[in-house]
Design a protein around this motif. Structure first.
Motif, PDB file in Angstrom:
ATOM      1  N   GLN A  45      -1.300  -1.034   8.300  1.00 27.80           N
ATOM      2  CA  GLN A  45      -0.106  -0.686   9.070  1.00 27.80           C
ATOM      3  C   GLN A  45      -0.178   0.795   9.449  1.00 27.80           C
ATOM      4  O   GLN A  45      -1.250   1.405   9.410  1.00 27.80           O
ATOM      5  N   VAL A  46       0.972   1.358   9.774  1.00 31.63           N
ATOM      6  CA  VAL A  46       0.985   2.758  10.230  1.00 31.63           C
ATOM      7  C   VAL A  46       0.495   3.683   9.102  1.00 31.63           C
ATOM      8  O   VAL A  46       0.955   3.558   7.969  1.00 31.63           O
ATOM      9  N   ILE A  97       2.942   8.721  10.525  1.00 31.49           N
ATOM     10  CA  ILE A  97       2.612   9.188  11.891  1.00 31.49           C
ATOM     11  C   ILE A  97       3.745   8.719  12.795  1.00 31.49           C
ATOM     12  O   ILE A  97       4.017   7.515  12.871  1.00 31.49           O
ATOM     13  N   PRO A  99       6.103   7.607  16.095  1.00 32.54           N
ATOM     14  CA  PRO A  99       5.792   6.856  17.330  1.00 32.54           C
ATOM     15  C   PRO A  99       5.442   7.782  18.499  1.00 32.54           C
ATOM     16  O   PRO A  99       4.656   7.408  19.384  1.00 32.54           O
ATOM     17  N   SER A 100       5.987   9.005  18.493  1.00 34.74           N
ATOM     18  CA  SER A 100       5.714   9.938  19.602  1.00 34.74           C
ATOM     19  C   SER A 100       4.236  10.326  19.678  1.00 34.74           C
ATOM     20  O   SER A 100       3.757  10.758  20.734  1.00 34.74           O
ATOM     21  N   LYS A 102       1.771   8.116  19.062  1.00 29.65           N
ATOM     22  CA  LYS A 102       1.010   6.862  19.106  1.00 29.65           C
ATOM     23  C   LYS A 102      -0.161   6.943  20.091  1.00 29.65           C
ATOM     24  O   LYS A 102      -1.298   6.557  19.782  1.00 29.65           O
ATOM     25  N   ASP A 103       0.114   7.457  21.287  1.00 29.12           N
ATOM     26  CA  ASP A 103      -0.938   7.523  22.323  1.00 29.12           C
ATOM     27  C   ASP A 103      -2.067   8.449  21.908  1.00 29.12           C
ATOM     28  O   ASP A 103      -3.245   8.128  22.057  1.00 29.12           O
ATOM     29  N   TRP A 105      -2.855   9.156  18.935  1.00 29.58           N
ATOM     30  CA  TRP A 105      -3.549   8.518  17.806  1.00 29.58           C
ATOM     31  C   TRP A 105      -4.589   7.513  18.313  1.00 29.58           C
ATOM     32  O   TRP A 105      -5.712   7.460  17.827  1.00 29.58           O
ATOM     33  N   LYS A 106      -4.195   6.708  19.292  1.00 30.40           N
ATOM     34  CA  LYS A 106      -5.097   5.662  19.784  1.00 30.40           C
ATOM     35  C   LYS A 106      -6.222   6.220  20.637  1.00 30.40           C
ATOM     36  O   LYS A 106      -7.257   5.573  20.827  1.00 30.40           O
ATOM     37  N   ARG A 134     -10.900   6.585  11.826  1.00 30.77           N
ATOM     38  CA  ARG A 134     -10.015   5.419  11.773  1.00 30.77           C
ATOM     39  C   ARG A 134     -10.787   4.225  11.198  1.00 30.77           C
ATOM     40  O   ARG A 134     -11.905   3.919  11.646  1.00 30.77           O
TER      41      ARG A 134
END
Lengths: 296, 435
Positions: A45-46, A97, A99-100, A102-103, A105-106, A134
């Motif tokens: 998960q996160v 981490i 949600p702001s 998220k991008d 991170w990915k 990751r």
């Protein structure tokens, strides 16, 4: 020496003494704080981060609380702020981490984290960083009670198995994890897999015999802490015996043990029976006296 | 008792006497202490238990120490009255009533002080609506009530023949007192049948009171020993408490018999022989109690288990060391040494030793209760530092001293109303001796 010179000398001496006082009354030197960042992914998960602070006191490291830490993803900018946190009495603070990010991170397979402490009255400023790739861990079981854990790493926009990662395959218990067999740890092969045979057949589970298996990578330099859980019905059924509503010494008053009631009441009745008998005797004495009084 | 005192002389000597100047001052002082105690209790009722120094750590302070002391000293009733009577020991006859009234007043104030410790007295009602028979506190309530009732009966039955004698002196007693005596015992005619019933009742009471007295002290010790705390976690506590109770009870009797002997000029009835014999009993009991103390303190000290270390060190060489060594030396060792010598067994030295025993015993109860509470096996976190220390507030001192004064006041007033030495039994024994 002229009187005016004497006064000047006295004034200078006073200034010198005061300056000495100011020199010797400096604030105590500040201590250094050591910061450590730990990276965790539970059940894929996160990710979350655990920041620990400690300082050397009397030659020993002790956790430090009330330390304000700014935690960043990649770099020290306002847009990369993961969390603004304060350590607790154990010198620990955690953050997810947000949600702001998220991008961001990915967008990358590798990330670095930066923890910044700006200093306070007691401690000097300090920084720490951590770089992580990751990764994820999967757990699979078969009917013959074989457990397979697979470690994957994100490479070139796809998940690739990782060889040579040390991990534990265990059963989650109340206070600690119990290894599924006599082997304390396992290492992944070229397929990223590590397998273990379940050899704890008589271990108590819940009411349905369910136990929780866990596979985890701990403190890995490249992947941090990864763990995954799976519930399997491989334990023996355990039904909790609730004695609360039974007649016990620690139960409520209407659940007093019968043996205690019997014992206590028989003693009380015996003793008070004797006392009642004696009081009756007192009334007999009284009656005898009254009879004599009325006859005379 | 001196030989061949005429019956009329015995009656005249032992009839209750009016207070002299010192008696009035003594009574006035006791009443003053009681009033201050009542005022302190009023403050406690109005503002709550916060007026005491008891907090989350020391939740039992001098109220409970006082309670244990009262329970302990009450054992004397069974010792002097029951055990000696059953053993056919006649020299103790002049002491029986002193012992019984000490027992009655002590056990009464033990109950009072427990209600004081509750904070809100109406909570006593909860004991009956929510009390659990599994709890030693309920056992204590049952056994204290029983012991109180037995002690009252044991005081009342032997008093009946004396009330008949008191009724013969209407003029001396005054109208109000005469009515009171009539209410209590005008029906006693002294017939053989009445004597038979009374004697049988006294014998039954003497047999019954011994196990009940042992129970009351054992159960009181279990209030502590059934909890897991340093200093209380002992299987020896019942016997330890009983031996201590015997000692303080005997000390209390020695003090009372000296005071009554002096105040009411009872030298012919409470003789140096009584002091000699009571002194020997006190030595025996002090040795017994010392033995149990060695068991209770030296054995844990030899092991010095980590969780008990702070508690034991506090007693031996820390905050409570002066009190601890005072209780051991003044309450046990010195009495043994003094009373071993013949000169030490004269009335005055025995009286002084009695005072030492009683005062030492009071502080010993304080040491049993409070230091343990300040060293729990599982310390609370984040409590104010003041909670880790306990010194009673003035309200607690006033109430505790007030209750002690109250117990002494009951004994004093009793001795004003009734003969403190049984008249009829003294006459009967004299006749038996002459025959």
């Amino acid at each position: 020496m002229k009187p005016s010179n004497k006064k000047l000398a006295g004034l200078l001496s006073l200034i010198f003494l005061l300056s000495c006082y100011a020199t010797f009354s400096q604030e105590a030197p500040k201590n250094d704080v050591s910061i450590a960042i730990n990276y965790f992914i539970d059940n894929n998960q996160v990710p979350h981060l655990l920041v620990k602070t400690k300082s050397k006191v009397d030659g020993r490291f002790k956790p430090v609380g009330d330390i304000n830490i700014k935690l960043f993803l990649e770099k020290d900018t306002a847009g990369a702020l993961i969390a603004n946190m304060t350590t607790n009495g154990k010198g620990e603070a955690t953050a997810l981490i947000p949600p702001s990010l998220k991008d961001r991170w990915k967008a990358s397979v590798k990330h670095s984290f930066l923890a910044v402490f700006e200093g306070n009255k007691k401690y000097e400023p300090a920084k720490a960083d951590l770089a992580m790739s990751r990764a994820k861990i999967l757990l699979d079981t078969s009917a013959d009670k074989k457990i397979t854990a697979t470690v994957w790493e994100m490479k070139d926009a796809s998940w690739k198995p990782v060889k040579g990662v040390e991990l534990k395959i265990a059963i989650r218990r109340l206070d600690a994890d119990l290894s599924v067999n006599e082997k304390p740890s396992f290492t992944t092969d070229s397929l990223g897999q590590a397998s273990a045979d379940f050899k704890r057949d008589s271990i108590p589970g819940d009411a349905k015999g369910n136990i929780i298996l866990v596979a985890k990578v701990e403190d890995n330099d490249q992947y941090g802490n990864l763990s995954i859980e799976q519930t399997v019905p491989w334990g023996t059924t355990y039904l909790h015996e609730n004695t609360f509503n039974r007649r016990t010494l620690f139960a409520t008053r209407n659940k007093t043990p019968l043996w205690l009631l019997l014992m206590a009441y028989s003693i009380v009745i015996t003793v008070w029976g004797i006392l009642v008998f004696l009081v009756i005797g007192l009334f007999r004495i009284r009656k005898l006296g009254q009879e004599i009084s009325s006859s005379t | 008792m001196e030989n061949s005192i005429p019956t009329q002389k015995i009656i005249q000597d032992l009839l209750p006497q009016k207070f002299g100047k010192s008696g009035k001052i003594w009574t006035g002082v006791l009443i003053a202490f009681c009033l201050v105690g009542m005022f302190a209790y009023y403050r406690q009722l109005r503002y709550g238990l916060v007026v005491t120094s008891m907090r989350d750590y020391a939740s039992w302070g001098i109220y409970i120490s006082n309670f244990v002391f009262f329970v302990a000293i009450s054992l004397v009733g069974s010792l002097i009255t029951a055990i000696f009577r059953l053993a056919d020991v006649h020299w103790s006859t002049p002491l029986t009533r002193i012992a019984e009234i000490i027992a009655v007043s002590a056990i009464f104030f033990a109950s009072v002080i427990i209600i004081v410790d509750m904070g809100s007295p109406e909570r006593f009602y909860n004991l009956f609506t929510h009390g659990r028979l599994q709890s030693p506190i309920i056992w204590d309530v049952i056994v204290i009530t029983t012991y109180f009732f037995i002690s009252i009966l044991l005081l009342y039955f032997p008093l009946l023949p004396d009330i008949k004698i008191l009724l013969r002196f209407k003029a001396k007693a005054g109208t109000a007192m005469y009515k009171f005596y009539s209410f209590l015992g005008s029906f006693w005619k002294g017939t053989p049948e009445q004597f038979k019933i009374s004697e049988r009742a006294i014998n039954i009471l003497c047999i019954t009171i011994i196990p009940v007295a042992f129970c009351i002290h054992t159960v009181t010790s279990w209030l502590f020993a059934t909890t897991y705390r340093p200093g209380w976690d002992s299987t020896n506590f019942g016997a330890y408490f009983i031996s201590g109770a015997f000692l303080v009870g005997a000390g209390g009797v020695v003090v009372a018999m000296y005071v009554f002997r002096k105040a009411y000029h009872l030298e012919k009835y409470i003789t140096p022989l009584h002091f000699e014999k009571m002194a020997r009993i006190v030595v025996l009991l002090a040795l017994l109690y010392l033995y149990f103390n060695i068991n209770e303190y030296l054995v844990p000290a030899f092991k010095m288990k980590k969780p008990e270390e702070a508690h034991l060190n506090d007693l031996f060489s820390g905050e409570f060391a002066p009190l601890f060594w005072f209780a051991i030396i003044v309450g046990m060792l010195l009495p043994i040494i003094i009373l071993l010598f013949k000169k030490g067994r004269k009335p005055l030295p025995v009286f002084i030793v009695g005072v030492m025993v009683v005062v030492g015993a009071w502080f010993k109860r304080y040491l049993i209760v409070t230091p343990t509470l300040l060293h729990p096996f599982l310390p609370m976190s984040n409590v104010p530092n003041s909670y880790r220390h306990y010194f009673p507030s003035w309200e607690e001192w006033a109430i505790a001293l007030g209750s002690l004064a109250g117990a002494m006041l009951v004994i004093t007033i009793f001795s004003r109303i009734f003969p403190i030495i049984p008249i009829q039994e003294t006459i009967t024994e004299q006749h038996e001796t002459e025959q």
